[in-house]
Structures are given as C-alpha cells and as structure tokens.
Design a protein around this motif. Structure first.
Motif, PDB file in Angstrom:
ATOM      1  N   ALA A 164      42.301  34.421  28.437  1.00  0.00           N
ATOM      2  CA  ALA A 164      41.083  34.118  29.184  1.00  0.00           C
ATOM      3  C   ALA A 164      40.399  35.346  29.766  1.00  0.00           C
ATOM      4  CB  ALA A 164      41.409  33.136  30.312  1.00  0.00           C
ATOM      5  N   LEU A 165      41.094  36.444  29.867  1.00  0.00           N
ATOM      6  CA  LEU A 165      40.541  37.656  30.474  1.00  0.00           C
ATOM      7  C   LEU A 165      41.283  38.860  29.915  1.00  0.00           C
ATOM      8  CD1 LEU A 165      38.286  37.924  32.689  1.00  0.00           C
ATOM      9  CD2 LEU A 165      40.117  38.357  34.323  1.00  0.00           C
ATOM     10  N   LEU A 206      37.376  44.463  43.014  1.00  0.00           N
ATOM     11  CA  LEU A 206      37.850  43.293  42.280  1.00  0.00           C
ATOM     12  C   LEU A 206      38.325  43.682  40.880  1.00  0.00           C
ATOM     13  CD1 LEU A 206      38.172  40.231  41.789  1.00  0.00           C
ATOM     14  CD2 LEU A 206      35.756  40.194  41.119  1.00  0.00           C
ATOM     15  N   MET A 207      37.515  44.448  40.149  1.00  0.00           N
ATOM     16  CA  MET A 207      37.868  44.777  38.774  1.00  0.00           C
ATOM     17  C   MET A 207      39.127  45.649  38.695  1.00  0.00           C
ATOM     18  SD  MET A 207      35.661  42.985  37.296  1.00  0.00           S
ATOM     19  CE  MET A 207      36.083  43.411  35.604  1.00  0.00           C
ATOM     20  N   TRP A 208      39.241  46.607  39.599  1.00  0.00           N
ATOM     21  CA  TRP A 208      40.446  47.440  39.584  1.00  0.00           C
ATOM     22  C   TRP A 208      41.673  46.649  40.024  1.00  0.00           C
ATOM     23  CZ3 TRP A 208      41.643  51.669  37.184  1.00  0.00           C
ATOM     24  CH2 TRP A 208      40.616  52.519  36.755  1.00  0.00           C
ATOM     25  N   SER A 209      41.498  45.706  40.938  1.00  0.00           N
ATOM     26  CA  SER A 209      42.618  44.854  41.343  1.00  0.00           C
ATOM     27  C   SER A 209      43.097  44.001  40.175  1.00  0.00           C
ATOM     28  CB  SER A 209      42.204  43.953  42.513  1.00  0.00           C
ATOM     29  OG  SER A 209      41.867  44.714  43.646  1.00  0.00           O
ATOM     30  N   LEU A 210      42.142  43.480  39.406  1.00  0.00           N
ATOM     31  CA  LEU A 210      42.508  42.683  38.233  1.00  0.00           C
ATOM     32  C   LEU A 210      43.229  43.534  37.192  1.00  0.00           C
ATOM     33  CD1 LEU A 210      39.226  40.591  37.811  1.00  0.00           C
ATOM     34  CD2 LEU A 210      41.442  39.740  38.620  1.00  0.00           C
ATOM     35  N   ARG A 211      42.739  44.744  36.966  1.00  0.00           N
ATOM     36  CA  ARG A 211      43.389  45.629  36.004  1.00  0.00           C
ATOM     37  C   ARG A 211      44.819  45.968  36.429  1.00  0.00           C
ATOM     38  NH1 ARG A 211      40.511  48.768  32.255  1.00  0.00           N
ATOM     39  NH2 ARG A 211      38.308  48.242  32.125  1.00  0.00           N
ATOM     40  N   LEU A 212      44.986  46.283  37.712  1.00  0.00           N
ATOM     41  CA  LEU A 212      46.312  46.618  38.211  1.00  0.00           C
ATOM     42  C   LEU A 212      47.248  45.426  38.080  1.00  0.00           C
ATOM     43  CD1 LEU A 212      48.233  48.565  39.621  1.00  0.00           C
ATOM     44  CD2 LEU A 212      47.304  47.792  41.820  1.00  0.00           C
ATOM     45  N   ALA A 213      46.755  44.244  38.431  1.00  0.00           N
ATOM     46  CA  ALA A 213      47.579  43.046  38.313  1.00  0.00           C
ATOM     47  C   ALA A 213      47.961  42.797  36.853  1.00  0.00           C
ATOM     48  CB  ALA A 213      46.833  41.843  38.891  1.00  0.00           C
ATOM     49  N   VAL A 218      50.702  40.152  35.542  1.00  0.00           N
ATOM     50  CA  VAL A 218      50.093  38.873  35.906  1.00  0.00           C
ATOM     51  C   VAL A 218      49.384  38.301  34.681  1.00  0.00           C
ATOM     52  CG1 VAL A 218      48.412  37.730  37.410  1.00  0.00           C
ATOM     53  CG2 VAL A 218      49.819  39.605  38.291  1.00  0.00           C
ATOM     54  N   SER A 219      49.530  37.005  34.461  1.00  0.00           N
ATOM     55  CA  SER A 219      49.004  36.386  33.255  1.00  0.00           C
ATOM     56  C   SER A 219      47.474  36.404  33.250  1.00  0.00           C
ATOM     57  CB  SER A 219      49.485  34.943  33.134  1.00  0.00           C
ATOM     58  OG  SER A 219      48.819  34.120  34.069  1.00  0.00           O
ATOM     59  N   PRO A 220      46.858  36.526  32.058  1.00  0.00           N
ATOM     60  CA  PRO A 220      45.399  36.476  31.974  1.00  0.00           C
ATOM     61  C   PRO A 220      44.817  35.179  32.523  1.00  0.00           C
ATOM     62  CG  PRO A 220      46.305  37.378  29.951  1.00  0.00           C
ATOM     63  CD  PRO A 220      47.468  36.873  30.761  1.00  0.00           C
ATOM     64  N   ALA A 221      45.525  34.066  32.375  1.00  0.00           N
ATOM     65  CA  ALA A 221      45.015  32.794  32.901  1.00  0.00           C
ATOM     66  C   ALA A 221      44.891  32.845  34.420  1.00  0.00           C
ATOM     67  CB  ALA A 221      45.930  31.650  32.485  1.00  0.00           C
ATOM     68  N   ARG A 222      45.883  33.415  35.083  1.00  0.00           N
ATOM     69  CA  ARG A 222      45.812  33.537  36.541  1.00  0.00           C
ATOM     70  C   ARG A 222      44.726  34.534  36.937  1.00  0.00           C
ATOM     71  NH1 ARG A 222      51.140  34.252  40.165  1.00  0.00           N
ATOM     72  NH2 ARG A 222      51.278  32.075  39.497  1.00  0.00           N
ATOM     73  N   LEU A 223      44.619  35.629  36.195  1.00  0.00           N
ATOM     74  CA  LEU A 223      43.570  36.611  36.484  1.00  0.00           C
ATOM     75  C   LEU A 223      42.189  35.978  36.353  1.00  0.00           C
ATOM     76  CD1 LEU A 223      44.890  39.777  34.621  1.00  0.00           C
ATOM     77  CD2 LEU A 223      45.005  39.294  37.066  1.00  0.00           C
ATOM     78  N   ALA A 224      42.012  35.113  35.362  1.00  0.00           N
ATOM     79  CA  ALA A 224      40.719  34.459  35.173  1.00  0.00           C
ATOM     80  C   ALA A 224      40.366  33.587  36.368  1.00  0.00           C
ATOM     81  CB  ALA A 224      40.740  33.625  33.899  1.00  0.00           C
ATOM     82  N   ARG A 225      41.363  32.942  36.972  1.00  0.00           N
ATOM     83  CA  ARG A 225      41.100  32.134  38.170  1.00  0.00           C
ATOM     84  C   ARG A 225      40.704  33.032  39.325  1.00  0.00           C
ATOM     85  NH1 ARG A 225      45.657  29.306  36.129  1.00  0.00           N
ATOM     86  NH2 ARG A 225      47.076  30.315  37.604  1.00  0.00           N
ATOM     87  N   TRP A 226      41.374  34.172  39.489  1.00  0.00           N
ATOM     88  CA  TRP A 226      41.003  35.113  40.549  1.00  0.00           C
ATOM     89  C   TRP A 226      39.601  35.654  40.298  1.00  0.00           C
ATOM     90  CZ3 TRP A 226      46.034  38.577  40.697  1.00  0.00           C
ATOM     91  CH2 TRP A 226      47.104  37.804  41.151  1.00  0.00           C
ATOM     92  N   TYR A 227      39.306  35.967  39.055  1.00  0.00           N
ATOM     93  CA  TYR A 227      37.993  36.480  38.679  1.00  0.00           C
ATOM     94  C   TYR A 227      36.904  35.477  39.028  1.00  0.00           C
ATOM     95  CZ  TYR A 227      34.470  38.503  35.459  1.00  0.00           C
ATOM     96  OH  TYR A 227      33.354  39.071  34.894  1.00  0.00           O
ATOM     97  N   GLY A 228      37.172  34.214  38.752  1.00  0.00           N
ATOM     98  CA  GLY A 228      36.209  33.175  39.071  1.00  0.00           C
ATOM     99  C   GLY A 228      35.948  33.042  40.546  1.00  0.00           C
ATOM    100  N   HIS A 229      36.986  33.218  41.352  1.00  0.00           N
ATOM    101  CA  HIS A 229      36.805  33.163  42.806  1.00  0.00           C
ATOM    102  C   HIS A 229      36.072  34.389  43.325  1.00  0.00           C
ATOM    103  CE1 HIS A 229      39.031  29.534  43.451  1.00  0.00           C
ATOM    104  NE2 HIS A 229      40.129  30.016  42.913  1.00  0.00           N
ATOM    105  N   GLY A 230      36.299  35.545  42.693  1.00  0.00           N
ATOM    106  CA  GLY A 230      35.714  36.774  43.209  1.00  0.00           C
ATOM    107  C   GLY A 230      34.344  37.083  42.652  1.00  0.00           C
TER     108      GLY A 230
END
Length: 235
Positions: A164-165, A206-213, A218-230
């Motif tokens: 997803a991401l 946000l983007m660097w936090s997602l990359r680090l995670a 951290v799974s892409p599916a979970r990252l996509a949920r965080w991305y959607g919130h942020g």
C-alpha cells in the motif's frame, strides 16, 4: 505491421477528472514521436477514464493502489522501456530522448529524473534539492521522480510489490541489484500540494518518519494508515 511504441508512459489515476486532460495534453508531443500513453484507473468515482480516453492510447481499470495500477499498465505496455508517471507530474519535452540517452550504453537498466516541486512553500526548492541529492547518493528513487525501466528488468524483479505504500522504494532496491539508476539531471515538475496543504515541515517530518518506520520493519499496510492520518491526499 506497425512498429511498437518507443516508450510506454503509464499513468495511475484516481479521481483525477479535474486534471487528467491537462496531464495528458502535456504528453501529446511525446505521443507524436512514438510514445504510447496508458492510463490505469483505480476505481474513480468521477469520469476520469472518459476524459482520459481521447488523449490516451489505452485506458484500463484495475484494483485500487498505485502498485496494482502500475503493474497493470506494465503488463499492457507495448514498448521495451516503461515510464511510470504520477498524474500531477510533468515531464520535460524531450523526456524520450533523455531516457534513451540514459540507457544507451547498457550500464543502466533503469533510472529517474531530477525533480522540481511547484508550489507556494518557500522550502520547496530546498526539499527538491535534497530529494535529488539523496537519490543520487543512495540509488533510491521516488515515484515523483518519474521512474523508468526496461521491460526486461521490470519483469525480472517482479514489478512493483503488492503493497500500500513505499512501493517505489522497494522497486528501487530490487532494481539496484541489477544496476545503479541513471540519475538524469533534466527535471520533471511535480505539484507541491502535500507541502502547501499540510505545511512543509510537517510533511517532511511525516515522510521521514514513515521511511524510518519502513526501514525498521513496520508493514506498508500500517504505514498507509499512518499516512492517511497525517496527510489526506488519496493514494
């Protein structure tokens, strides 16, 4: 028998009716020189496909998600070189020649363009410079940089991963096992909507936090949920 296209430009789209005509009109010169344009819709609620049809060589529907849409376009493409283009990104007029020159000596099987970000935020030129520099150093490209790849290499690594991401990051890592990217210094221009709408610093964090995670597992599916919130831009 007609010749195959010189380049297949694959545009994933979702609810882009307001902007898809302008995006495809910008590709008209490349089409006249032998490129094909394939628009892959991910289930738009508007008339994206109807507006795209007169200005594209193929319009397809697929499951929602950039990875699924771009893979569908890759399967339908007729050229030996594929270019994956976001609907809000504009190519240089001579993109086909740039790509041909970048791949000509055989030392690269894929690559990307430098990017310029168009928007109001004062930090956008700095963000673009950092993206371009980081990409050259790491050999990792993002979708905003208009990734291109030979069909043989794309098929060899299995296309975009079904996630997803961060599908562009994973594809880059796989392609790096075949060659370093051709880092073209000609620039594509991408819309700075996320930075303008959500604030440059907030979006960078946000983007660097997602990359680090992602690097930490951290799974892409979970990252996509965080991305959607942020950040509320539809993937």
């Amino acid at each position: 028998m007609s010749e195959p296209p010189s380049l297949s430009i694959i545009v994933p789209a979702l609810d882009e009716a307001a902007d898809i005509a302008a995006a495809l009109q910008a590709l008209a010169g490349l089409r006249r020189r032998g490129a094909e344009v394939i628009v892959v819709d991910g289930g738009s609620a508007d008339d994206t496909l109807a507006r795209a049809a007169p200005m594209a060589d193929q319009t397809l529907s697929s499951a929602r998600g950039r990875a699924a849409q771009m893979n569908a376009g890759g399967r339908a493409a007729g050229a030996d070189v594929l270019l994956f283009l976001h609907a809000d990104t504009r190519l240089p007029d001579d993109a086909d020649t740039c790509i041909h020159d970048g791949l000509a000596d055989g030392s690269h099987v894929w690559g990307r363009f430098d990017v310029r970000i168009e928007g109001r935020a004062a930090l956008l030129p700095v963000i673009a410079w950092a993206m371009n520099r980081r990409s050259c150093l790491t050999g990792i490209a993002t979708g905003d940089q208009a990734i291109f790849v030979t069909r043989r290499a794309f098929d060899r690594v299995g296309g975009f991963p079904p996630q997803a991401l961060m599908e562009d990051i994973t594809l880059s890592r796989r392609l790096k096992t075949l060659s370093r990217p051709a880092c073209l210094h000609q620039r594509v221009t991408t819309a700075g909507r996320r930075w303008d709408d959500n604030g440059a610093l907030r979006t960078i964090i946000l983007m660097w936090s997602l990359r680090l995670a992602y690097v930490c597992g951290v799974s892409p599916a979970r990252l996509a949920r965080w991305y959607g919130h942020g950040y509320d831009k539809t993937r």
